[in-house]
Design an enzyme around this catalytic site. Structure first.
Site, PDB file in Angstrom:
ATOM      1  N   ARG A   1      -4.489  -7.750 -17.765  1.00 31.11           N
ATOM      2  CA  ARG A   1      -5.653  -6.949 -17.396  1.00 31.11           C
ATOM      3  C   ARG A   1      -5.223  -5.960 -16.324  1.00 31.11           C
ATOM      4  NH1 ARG A   1      -9.280  -9.862 -19.853  1.00 31.11           N
ATOM      5  NH2 ARG A   1     -10.803  -8.250 -19.474  1.00 31.11           N
TER       6      ARG A   1
ATOM      7  N   ASP B   1     -10.160   8.366 -22.770  1.00 31.70           N
ATOM      8  CA  ASP B   1     -10.070   6.961 -22.384  1.00 31.70           C
ATOM      9  C   ASP B   1      -9.648   6.209 -23.645  1.00 31.70           C
ATOM     10  OD1 ASP B   1     -10.496   4.303 -21.878  1.00 31.70           O
ATOM     11  OD2 ASP B   1     -12.474   4.559 -20.958  1.00 31.70           O
TER      12      ASP B   1
ATOM     13  N   GLU C   1       0.847  -1.211   0.000  1.00 33.04           N
ATOM     14  CA  GLU C   1       0.000   0.000   0.000  1.00 33.04           C
ATOM     15  C   GLU C   1       0.872   1.246   0.000  1.00 33.04           C
ATOM     16  OE1 GLU C   1      -2.711  -0.250   3.268  1.00 33.04           O
ATOM     17  OE2 GLU C   1      -4.128  -1.486   2.139  1.00 33.04           O
TER      18      GLU C   1
ATOM     19  N   LYS D   1      -6.052  -4.557 -24.159  1.00 39.28           N
ATOM     20  CA  LYS D   1      -6.736  -4.662 -25.454  1.00 39.28           C
ATOM     21  C   LYS D   1      -5.669  -4.611 -26.556  1.00 39.28           C
ATOM     22  CE  LYS D   1     -11.065  -2.912 -23.612  1.00 39.28           C
ATOM     23  NZ  LYS D   1     -10.856  -2.354 -22.277  1.00 39.28           N
TER      24      LYS D   1
HETATM   25  C1  PLP Z   1     -13.294   2.520 -23.474  1.00 38.41           C
HETATM   26  C2  PLP Z   1     -13.283   1.589 -22.298  1.00 38.41           C
HETATM   27  N1  PLP Z   1     -13.014   2.082 -21.079  1.00 38.41           N
HETATM   28  C3  PLP Z   1     -12.993   1.300 -19.987  1.00 38.41           C
HETATM   29  C4  PLP Z   1     -13.230  -0.049 -20.066  1.00 38.41           C
HETATM   30  C5  PLP Z   1     -13.287  -0.861 -18.807  1.00 38.41           C
HETATM   31  O1  PLP Z   1     -12.255  -1.726 -18.655  1.00 38.41           O
HETATM   32  P1  PLP Z   1     -12.339  -2.959 -17.649  1.00 38.41           P
HETATM   33  O2  PLP Z   1     -13.227  -3.973 -18.271  1.00 38.41           O
HETATM   34  O3  PLP Z   1     -10.915  -3.367 -17.528  1.00 38.41           O
HETATM   35  O4  PLP Z   1     -12.894  -2.449 -16.349  1.00 38.41           O
HETATM   36  C6  PLP Z   1     -13.494  -0.618 -21.322  1.00 38.41           C
HETATM   37  C7  PLP Z   1     -13.756  -2.062 -21.430  1.00 38.41           C
HETATM   38  O5  PLP Z   1     -14.122  -2.630 -22.389  1.00 38.41           O
HETATM   39  C8  PLP Z   1     -13.533   0.233 -22.461  1.00 38.41           C
HETATM   40  O6  PLP Z   1     -13.836  -0.250 -23.678  1.00 38.41           O
END
Ligand code: PLP
Length: 414
Positions: A240, A205, A48, A234
């Site tokens: 992950r 994002d 932590e 991805k």
């Molecule tokens: C654009 C976007 N942001 C956030 C996420 C969330 O990711 P996680 O499934 O790792 O929580 C995804 C998941 O598909 C996504 O496509």
């Protein structure tokens, strides 16, 4: 492994993954090195806090691991460590986005208009946005208020003038760009202008496109964004996990430092998470190094080439694609209004039926809503296809021509 039951399940999943054609746009196959880091003894450690500031002893090695991961994250996206901060502790994409809103909503950025409502301007779910961009079923929509935006009805792409008008009326605290099911190139300058005009921060994002950005096959949002979040699993082809990048030098309208870096660190820990997953952070570090290699650049461009071929071939065979095609790894196919009427003449087949039929033939996709969908997310009008995973397995344009032919054969028959 002594646990035969679990061993058998792992073996069965490995076999399944090898057997199928995987067109899930958010998945990929990690390297053996990434798996080795994930399965390492680093999982045993509590840490932590942040490097040099831990609440537990014995973190000398974990500090080095996390520091290395941060350094690689900044280097991969060509960021100056004096200007940008990276937090590599978020466990996944959703907690990363939640951390950003947590950090911002308790601050002076609460609302550009000075009202108490923290507004997140995010893309609607059925137009390609993610749940964590303020949708009401996600914590981001329960705790805060979404200002939803959608795509242009004619072009099925972003209309920046429409966004500008909405942002000026609603004055959100943050404009979120970067999506789950948007195949086209986003005009980052256009998004920045929208955010600036409303006095909002621009949060990108880039979860879906991070690998393409890293490889130079998609424009980088960093010159324009204030905050960038990304999953690492991805197109980036890591474990992950997620990373939040924040500008260190951002100031509010009064000229006061916003300290986005410090606020985001506090929101991740102790705000939302406890001990970071050091094994996961080490695996992210491995993936970031892999993504910096010249071979990854080739990989990123091949993903896009493959997606274009898949899109062109499906289009040529009469399938309606959202926005007409793709500039990325992702394609949205309208299976319901596809011009190939079903026996009742009422349209094509639903996304669920399309996905089920393809799965029976060993092609794995996900059903997906399309912009202005008249059907439900559980049984929507389309499917989403992606080329990152199969490109990792070495598939090229000719393979995707065959895949398009197969898909057309399976979905086109009554
Ligand atoms: C654009 C976007 N942001 C956030 C996420 C969330 O990711 P996680 O499934 O790792 O929580 C995804 C998941 O598909 C996504 O496509």
């Amino acid at each position: 492994m002594k646990d035969i039951q679990v061993k058998k399940l792992i073996e069965a999943e490995k076999k399944r993954q090898k057997k199928v054609i995987n067109l899930i746009a958010s998945e990929n196959y990690v390297s053996k090195d990434v798996l080795e880091a994930l399965g390492s003894e680093l999982t045993n450690k509590y840490a932590e806090g942040y490097p040099g500031r831990r609440y537990y002893g014995g973190n000398e090695i974990i500090d080095k691991t996390e520091t290395l991961c941060i350094k690689r994250a900044l280097e991969l996206f060509k960021l100056d460590p004096n200007e940008w901060h990276a937090n590599v502790q978020p466990l996944s994409g959703s907690p990363a986005n939640l951390a950003v809103y947590t950090a911002l909503s308790g601050s002076r950025t609460q609302s550009a208009s000075g009202s108490g409502t923290f507004k997140i301007m995010g893309m609607k779910l059925d137009h390609g946005g993610h749940l964590t961009h303020g949708h009401k079923v996600s914590a981001s929509g329960k705790f805060w208020t979404q200002v939803p935006y959608g795509l242009d009805a004619t072009t099925e792409t972003i209309n920046y003038d429409q966004l500008m008008e909405l942002a000026m009326n609603e004055k959100p605290a943050v404009v979120v760009s970067g999506y789950t099911a948007y195949p086209r190139i986003i005009d980052w300058i256009g998004m920045k202008e929208v955010a600036n005009a409303a006095g909002a921060l621009l949060m990108v994002d880039m979860s879906h496109i991070a690998g393409l950005v890293a490889g130079g096959a998609y424009p980088s949002p960093f010159p324009y964004a204030d905050i960038v979040t990304t999953t690492t699993h991805k197109t980036l082809r890591g474990p992950r996990a997620a990373i939040v990048f924040a500008r260190k030098d951002k100031r509010d309208k009064a000229g006061n430092p916003m300290e986005l870096d410090k606020k985001i660190d506090k929101a991740v820990f102790p705000g939302l998470q406890g001990g970071p997953h050091a094994n996961q952070i080490a695996a992210v570090a491995v993936a970031l190094k892999e993504a910096a290699a010249p071979a990854f650049k080739k990989y990123a461009f091949q993903i896009v080439k493959n997606a274009r071929v898949l899109a062109d071939e499906l289009h040529r065979r009469g399938w309606r694609l959202i926005s007409g095609g793709t500039d990325s790894h992702l394609i949205l196919v309208d299976t319901w209004n596809n011009g190939k009427k079903n026996s009742q003449g009422a349209g094509g087949i639903s996304g669920k039926e399309a996905s089920d039929r393809l799965e029976k033939a060993g092609i794995i996709v996900n059903k997906n809503t399309i912009p202005f969908d008249i059907r439900s997310p559980a049984d929507p009008s389309g499917i989403r296809l992606g080329t990152a995973a199969e490109t990792t397995r070495g598939r090229k344009e000719k393979d995707f021509k065959m895949i398009a032919k197969k898909i057309d054969g399976i979905l086109g028959s009554q």
